[in-house]
Write an enzyme that holds these catalytic residues in place. Structure first.
Site, short mmCIF file in Angstrom:
data_model
loop_
_atom_site.label_atom_id
_atom_site.label_comp_id
_atom_site.label_asym_id
_atom_site.label_seq_id
_atom_site.Cartn_x
_atom_site.Cartn_y
_atom_site.Cartn_z
N HIS A 33 -94.96 17.26 -28.67
CA HIS A 33 -95.18 18.18 -29.79
C HIS A 33 -94.52 17.71 -31.08
CE1 HIS A 33 -97.17 21.09 -27.32
NE2 HIS A 33 -96.12 21.27 -26.53
N ARG A 59 -89.52 12.65 -24.42
CA ARG A 59 -90.51 13.49 -23.77
C ARG A 59 -91.86 12.87 -24.07
NH1 ARG A 59 -91.68 19.92 -24.27
NH2 ARG A 59 -92.02 19.44 -26.48
N ASP A 73 -90.31 0.88 -21.64
CA ASP A 73 -90.28 -0.48 -22.20
C ASP A 73 -89.63 -0.49 -23.58
OD1 ASP A 73 -91.56 -1.39 -19.96
OD2 ASP A 73 -93.49 -1.77 -20.92
N GLU A 134 -93.06 24.50 -16.19
CA GLU A 134 -93.48 25.33 -17.32
C GLU A 134 -94.85 25.96 -17.13
OE1 GLU A 134 -93.79 22.85 -20.79
OE2 GLU A 134 -94.73 21.21 -19.69
N ASP A 160 -93.46 27.82 -22.73
CA ASP A 160 -94.61 27.79 -21.83
C ASP A 160 -94.34 28.57 -20.55
OD1 ASP A 160 -96.58 26.39 -23.27
OD2 ASP A 160 -95.62 24.49 -22.84
#
Length: 239
Positions: A33, A59, A73, A134, A160
């Site tokens: 987000h 995230r 990576d 969530e 959520d």
């Protein structure tokens, strides 16, 4: 020992570096987000590393080997994987974070090889993988999800999750009791499986309360939210 982290939504390496110098246990870049792309993620992780005090988490945007592998990576120590519903989803997330024979992460450590690895076994041992609880299905399957081998922990997305238990909007007081029961269930499932359990919070006081309840780590708000709050407070004071 409890861990306290900070949430970064802005592609602003200079401010991310300053935040990472404050002593948070981890700083998490939000690619689901947040307003951060791949290049911003790399710059943000470099800024966290430059500060030298916090772990760099990401995230990721989705539970795919590409998203998880690119974050690792680029130098993330840990990934938080959203929208996990099932044991199969969890197995996929964990496997995406580990090299064969324990997973199917493709070998190309890039920045991570400077610090985590580049020996695959060393990377597997160091990398942390968290999945988010969530959704209605994730909550229903939380005990089995927490028991997946190789999982570092679970992470509650409270907005959520509130919707998942019937709330009309995040923080809906009409479902406060069922939401609290869901948090208790998630904490218990994590404790039984011996994995970490974290939650996103609105601020330091909220985080302290959640840690006192038994969460083992908590993330605090976001840079974007705090920038707006600070600017608004100064405007009120000036007027």
């Amino acid at each position: 020992m409890s861990a306290i982290g900070y949430w970064v939504a802005l592609d602003s390496p200079v401010s991310t570096e300053r935040i990472a110098r404050l002593g948070y246990d981890y700083v998490c870049l939000d690619l689901q987000h947040g307003l951060i792309g791949y290049d911003g993620m790399v710059r943000g992780l470099m800024a966290i590393d430059a500060a030298g005090l916090s772990k760099g988490y990401v995230r990721v945007g989705a539970n795919t080997p590409l998203e998880i592998g690119r974050a690792l990576d680029a130098g993330a120590v840990g990934v938080i994987v959203p929208l996990v519903d099932t044991v199969e989803d969890t197995v996929r997330a964990v496997a995406s974070s580990k090299y064969p024979p324990h997973g199917f992460r493709s070998y190309g450590p890039m920045r991570s090889g400077l610090r985590i690895g580049p020996v695959p076994a060393a990377a597997d041992a160091a990398v942390e993988c968290f999945v988010m609880i969530e959704t209605p299905a994730g909550l229903a399957n939380v005990e089995a999800i927490c028991a997946v081998p190789g999982l570092t922990g679970v992470y509650v997305g409270p907005s959520d999750l509130c919707l998942a238990v019937g709330g009309a909007y995040p923080g809906d007081p009409a479902v406060a009791d069922v939401f609290a029961a869901a948090l208790t269930r998630i904490r218990a499932a994590a404790a039984a499986a011996g994995v970490a359990v974290g939650i996103h919070t609105s601020g330091g006081t909220d985080a302290a309360g959640r840690l006192a309840e038994g969460f083992t780590f908590a993330s605090i708000s976001s840079d974007l939210t705090h920038l707006e709050q600070a600017a608004a407070e100064h405007l009120r004071a000036a007027r």
